[in-house]
Design a protein around this motif. Structure first.
Motif, PDB file in Angstrom:
ATOM      1  N   ASN A   1       0.853  -1.010  -0.037  1.00 27.91           N
ATOM      2  CA  ASN A   1       0.119   0.012   0.017  1.00 27.91           C
ATOM      3  C   ASN A   1       0.886   1.308   0.070  1.00 27.91           C
ATOM      4  O   ASN A   1       0.430   2.270  -0.505  1.00 27.91           O
ATOM      5  N   GLY A   2       1.952   1.315   0.687  1.00 27.05           N
ATOM      6  CA  GLY A   2       2.865   2.498   0.636  1.00 27.05           C
ATOM      7  C   GLY A   2       3.363   2.960  -0.773  1.00 27.05           C
ATOM      8  O   GLY A   2       3.075   4.043  -0.957  1.00 27.05           O
ATOM      9  N   VAL A   3       3.658   1.911  -1.778  1.00 27.03           N
ATOM     10  CA  VAL A   3       4.024   2.295  -2.770  1.00 27.03           C
ATOM     11  C   VAL A   3       2.924   2.820  -3.917  1.00 27.03           C
ATOM     12  O   VAL A   3       2.875   3.567  -4.454  1.00 27.03           O
ATOM     13  N   GLN A   4       1.768   1.886  -3.544  1.00 21.75           N
ATOM     14  CA  GLN A   4       0.735   2.228  -4.374  1.00 21.75           C
ATOM     15  C   GLN A   4       0.043   3.742  -3.909  1.00 21.75           C
ATOM     16  O   GLN A   4      -0.429   4.342  -5.046  1.00 21.75           O
ATOM     17  N   ARG A   5       0.405   4.117  -2.892  1.00 20.90           N
ATOM     18  CA  ARG A   5      -0.285   5.431  -2.312  1.00 20.90           C
ATOM     19  C   ARG A   5       0.560   6.408  -3.057  1.00 20.90           C
ATOM     20  O   ARG A   5      -0.031   7.534  -3.552  1.00 20.90           O
ATOM     21  N   HIS A   6       1.738   6.289  -3.203  1.00 27.88           N
ATOM     22  CA  HIS A   6       2.756   7.403  -3.444  1.00 27.88           C
ATOM     23  C   HIS A   6       3.004   7.383  -4.942  1.00 27.88           C
ATOM     24  O   HIS A   6       3.240   8.360  -5.721  1.00 27.88           O
ATOM     25  N   ARG A   7       2.976   5.985  -5.795  1.00 28.59           N
ATOM     26  CA  ARG A   7       3.035   5.934  -6.948  1.00 28.59           C
ATOM     27  C   ARG A   7       2.094   5.237  -7.629  1.00 28.59           C
ATOM     28  O   ARG A   7       2.378   4.117  -7.647  1.00 28.59           O
ATOM     29  N   PRO A   8       0.782   5.619  -7.975  1.00 35.09           N
ATOM     30  CA  PRO A   8      -0.291   4.812  -8.191  1.00 35.09           C
ATOM     31  C   PRO A   8       0.134   4.146  -9.721  1.00 35.09           C
ATOM     32  O   PRO A   8      -0.692   2.844  -9.885  1.00 35.09           O
ATOM     33  N   ASP A   9       0.861   4.852 -10.337  1.00 35.01           N
ATOM     34  CA  ASP A   9       1.374   4.281 -11.595  1.00 35.01           C
ATOM     35  C   ASP A   9       1.878   2.865 -11.630  1.00 35.01           C
ATOM     36  O   ASP A   9       2.120   1.860 -12.356  1.00 35.01           O
ATOM     37  N   PHE A  10       2.551   2.531 -10.353  1.00 34.18           N
ATOM     38  CA  PHE A  10       3.489   1.399 -10.209  1.00 34.18           C
ATOM     39  C   PHE A  10       2.216   0.268 -10.353  1.00 34.18           C
ATOM     40  O   PHE A  10       2.666  -0.599 -11.027  1.00 34.18           O
ATOM     41  N   ALA A  11       1.344   0.339  -9.457  1.00 33.80           N
ATOM     42  CA  ALA A  11      -0.005  -0.847  -9.447  1.00 33.80           C
ATOM     43  C   ALA A  11      -0.301  -1.136 -10.994  1.00 33.80           C
ATOM     44  O   ALA A  11      -0.489  -2.093 -11.346  1.00 33.80           O
ATOM     45  N   ALA A  12      -0.568   0.039 -11.530  1.00 36.63           N
ATOM     46  CA  ALA A  12      -1.030  -0.253 -12.961  1.00 36.63           C
ATOM     47  C   ALA A  12      -0.018  -0.619 -14.046  1.00 36.63           C
ATOM     48  O   ALA A  12      -0.310  -1.824 -14.594  1.00 36.63           O
ATOM     49  N   ILE A  13       1.236  -0.475 -13.659  1.00 36.73           N
ATOM     50  CA  ILE A  13       2.340  -1.210 -14.396  1.00 36.73           C
ATOM     51  C   ILE A  13       2.419  -2.704 -14.036  1.00 36.73           C
ATOM     52  O   ILE A  13       2.345  -3.595 -14.877  1.00 36.73           O
ATOM     53  N   ALA A  14       2.432  -3.131 -12.958  1.00 36.09           N
ATOM     54  CA  ALA A  14       2.330  -4.285 -12.393  1.00 36.09           C
ATOM     55  C   ALA A  14       1.122  -5.002 -12.808  1.00 36.09           C
ATOM     56  O   ALA A  14       1.334  -6.323 -13.049  1.00 36.09           O
ATOM     57  N   GLY A  15       0.035  -4.553 -13.117  1.00 31.40           N
ATOM     58  CA  GLY A  15      -0.986  -5.208 -13.571  1.00 31.40           C
ATOM     59  C   GLY A  15      -0.893  -5.824 -14.849  1.00 31.40           C
ATOM     60  O   GLY A  15      -1.725  -6.801 -15.372  1.00 31.40           O
ATOM     61  N   TRP A  16       0.015  -5.269 -15.619  1.00 28.54           N
ATOM     62  CA  TRP A  16       0.252  -5.729 -17.077  1.00 28.54           C
ATOM     63  C   TRP A  16       1.411  -6.574 -17.084  1.00 28.54           C
ATOM     64  O   TRP A  16       1.689  -7.424 -18.302  1.00 28.54           O
ATOM     65  N   ILE A  17       2.236  -6.939 -16.087  1.00 36.44           N
ATOM     66  CA  ILE A  17       3.238  -7.728 -16.356  1.00 36.44           C
ATOM     67  C   ILE A  17       3.303  -9.104 -15.740  1.00 36.44           C
ATOM     68  O   ILE A  17       2.478  -9.432 -14.664  1.00 36.44           O
TER      69      ILE A  17
END
Length: 205
Positions: free
Chosen positions: A5-21
């Motif tokens: 959650n810490g990363v997703q809160r600060h960089r929501p694009d990271f979760a979007a990227i991870a969803g495609w990998i």
């Protein structure tokens, strides 16, 4: 800052990227900073790979984060990497700071089978309002003042999609976010952050 959650809160694009990998894929992260994205992908998608970074301090942080990193200037291309040597090549909120945007996109698709790029959408309505008021926009996604910004090529969602269409780059998926939440309606106007997944070949009509 570890995955979750810490990363997703600060960089929501990271979760979007991870969803495609895909799980267990190889990833090259260009302009990887302190290696937070690669560490996050390793923890959530069991990926392996390398970061490319030029800044000495960031490279030391990568090492502390347990991230493999190569020191190189992205403006000189990716000649140190062979064709199709990674499943994905990621350029996260860095393209707007590149002098040679077209070259790095081409290099991403030479070195990787697919590319993922994220950037602040200059067409976002708050940015437009700032310009209408005669000011350069300053926001969470564009945090710099005009005099200290590293950004040299800001673009809107519509600009990037035309760029891809004209160069035969096939957009596979797109996510548009504002405050970490998906934007579906009028994305070029209402979306603050764009995340694109693309490959070679023209879009299917």
């Amino acid at each position: 800052m570890s995955g979750g959650n810490g990363v997703q809160r600060h960089r929501p694009d990271f979760a979007a990227i991870a969803g495609w990998i895909n799980l267990g894929s190889s990833v090259l992260d260009l302009g990887c900073g302190d290696g937070t994205l690669l560490r996050y992908l390793k923890e959530t998608r069991q990926t392996r790979g390398y970061g490319v970074e030029i800044d000495d301090t960031s490279i030391l942080k990568c090492v502390k984060n347990g991230v493999n990193v190569v020191q190189s200037d992205l403006e000189r291309g990716l000649s140190g990497f062979e064709d199709n040597s990674f499943d994905y090549v990621v350029l996260s909120q860095t393209i707007q700071a590149m002098k040679n945007s077209e070259t790095i996109i081409r290099e991403m698709l030479r070195v990787g089978r697919e590319g993922i790029v994220t950037f602040p959408n200059f067409g976002y309505w708050k940015n437009r309002v700032a310009v209408v008021k005669g000011r350069m926009p300053v926001s969470d996604n564009l945090p710099y003042e005009w005099y200290d910004t590293p950004n040299v090529h800001l673009c809107a969602i519509a600009d990037f999609e035309r760029f891809c269409e004209e160069r035969g780059i096939r957009i596979l998926e797109r996510k548009v976010l504002t405050n970490g939440k998906p934007v579906v309606t009028l994305p070029n106007l209402l979306g603050a952050l764009a995340v694109y997944h693309f490959g070679n070949g023209r879009q299917k009509k």
